[in-house]
Design an enzyme around this catalytic site. Sequence first.
Site, mmCIF file in Angstrom:
data_model
loop_
_atom_site.group_PDB
_atom_site.id
_atom_site.type_symbol
_atom_site.label_atom_id
_atom_site.label_comp_id
_atom_site.label_asym_id
_atom_site.label_seq_id
_atom_site.Cartn_x
_atom_site.Cartn_y
_atom_site.Cartn_z
ATOM 1 N N HIS A 97 6.544 4.822 12.356
ATOM 2 C CA HIS A 97 6.588 4.705 10.893
ATOM 3 C C HIS A 97 7.604 5.743 10.400
ATOM 4 C CE1 HIS A 97 4.160 4.132 6.987
ATOM 5 N NE2 HIS A 97 5.062 5.045 6.692
ATOM 6 N N HIS A 115 10.528 7.224 7.695
ATOM 7 C CA HIS A 115 11.043 7.233 6.325
ATOM 8 C C HIS A 115 12.535 7.506 6.397
ATOM 9 C CE1 HIS A 115 7.107 7.777 3.857
ATOM 10 N NE2 HIS A 115 6.989 6.863 4.791
ATOM 11 N N ASN A 136 10.124 4.680 2.417
ATOM 12 C CA ASN A 136 9.868 4.045 3.695
ATOM 13 C C ASN A 136 11.121 3.340 4.178
ATOM 14 O OD1 ASN A 136 6.929 4.249 4.287
ATOM 15 N ND2 ASN A 136 6.772 3.398 2.226
ATOM 16 N N ARG A 172 0.836 -1.211 0.000
ATOM 17 C CA ARG A 172 0.000 0.000 0.000
ATOM 18 C C ARG A 172 0.874 1.266 0.000
ATOM 19 N NH1 ARG A 172 -0.580 4.757 2.542
ATOM 20 N NH2 ARG A 172 -0.158 3.735 4.528
ATOM 21 N N ASP A 173 1.484 1.542 1.137
ATOM 22 C CA ASP A 173 2.264 2.773 1.267
ATOM 23 C C ASP A 173 3.394 2.803 0.237
ATOM 24 O OD1 ASP A 173 3.140 5.162 2.288
ATOM 25 O OD2 ASP A 173 4.221 4.289 3.961
ATOM 26 N N CYS A 225 5.819 9.115 0.032
ATOM 27 C CA CYS A 225 4.466 9.648 0.173
ATOM 28 C C CYS A 225 4.223 10.551 -1.020
ATOM 29 C CB CYS A 225 4.307 10.422 1.470
ATOM 30 S SG CYS A 225 2.718 11.267 1.576
HETATM 31 ZN ZN LIG Z 1 5.429 5.571 4.712
#
Ligand SMILES: [Zn+2]
Length: 317
Positions: A220, A222, A262, A27-28, A253
């Site tokens: 989370h 990056h 990420n 997803r991300d 993002c």
């Molecule tokens: Zn992310």
Amino acid sequence: MLTKWILSPRNYSTAANRFRVVEVGARDGLQAEKKFVPTKIKVELIDRLSACGFSTVETTSFVSPKWIPQLADHNDVVAQHQRFPGVAYPVLVPNSAGLKNAMATGVVDEIAVFAAASDGFSKKNVNATVEESLKKLIEVTKTALDANIRVRGYVSVVVGCPYDGAVNPEVVARVTETLLAAGCYEVSLGDTIGVGTVNTVSKMLDTVLKHVPAEKLAVHFHDTYGQALSNVLVSIEKGIRAADSSVAGLGGCPYAKGATGNLATEDLLYFLRGNGFETGVDLEKVVETAKWFNLAAGYDKWSRVGAAISAKMEKKI
Ligand SMILES: [Zn+2]
């Protein structure tokens, strides 16, 4: 001044050495990659990640294809991937329309909702202030919980915002508390543009932890400036035992310029294993999955650890 955590011993007690890695690559990761990945490959990626031992594999987003065309095939993805026992498969839901579409599939039993910790990011992202978006998210969360759908929360830009600059940790704490009070089982604190350092992440976490327990938090990070693992270590020192990461470091993002990626799952797993944490995830299998994905999707994306382990594997053959 050196902060105390640098000198503290690394022998985590057995009760505290379980660590949950939430895999967000499908997803991300893929939402921020320019190339559309065919549905069949996405589905196989999710299945292969499930076989690696993750307890949570985020699969897709029910955001409008107008905004994120890379994930326009969300209905097919959730209908086609396997569901391993004991594995949660959250889908991202931006609003009530997204929730409605996710529920219409009949197979989604966990969603993730997101709020930002700055008005600038929130307005750019969902066209609403932080307060306005929280009101809507409380409603979305309530509807989901009433339908027996679990809800995970995300807070974006917890350290720095590309539009507003440094973010006030008190705002992060308030947004986090609001999401938990609404019924999220966990809130993941996202440094969306990867600007955080030990210093700023530490201050942010200290403030948030005055309001909510560490067991309710995930992080989370990056790796834009190469600080992600240092920031994971700070989070561990403060009692947090869950982090999001993306296989091969896929994605960033799409709304945050310069958010180049990420934290890679392979890098996180190597770090955790080397420091005595149990994740239940097979690192070598994740590396093989990254290798497979690169071949299947025509990508050439490697994490540092993935590249090193893959080179070692090839030498053995
Ligand atoms: Zn992310």
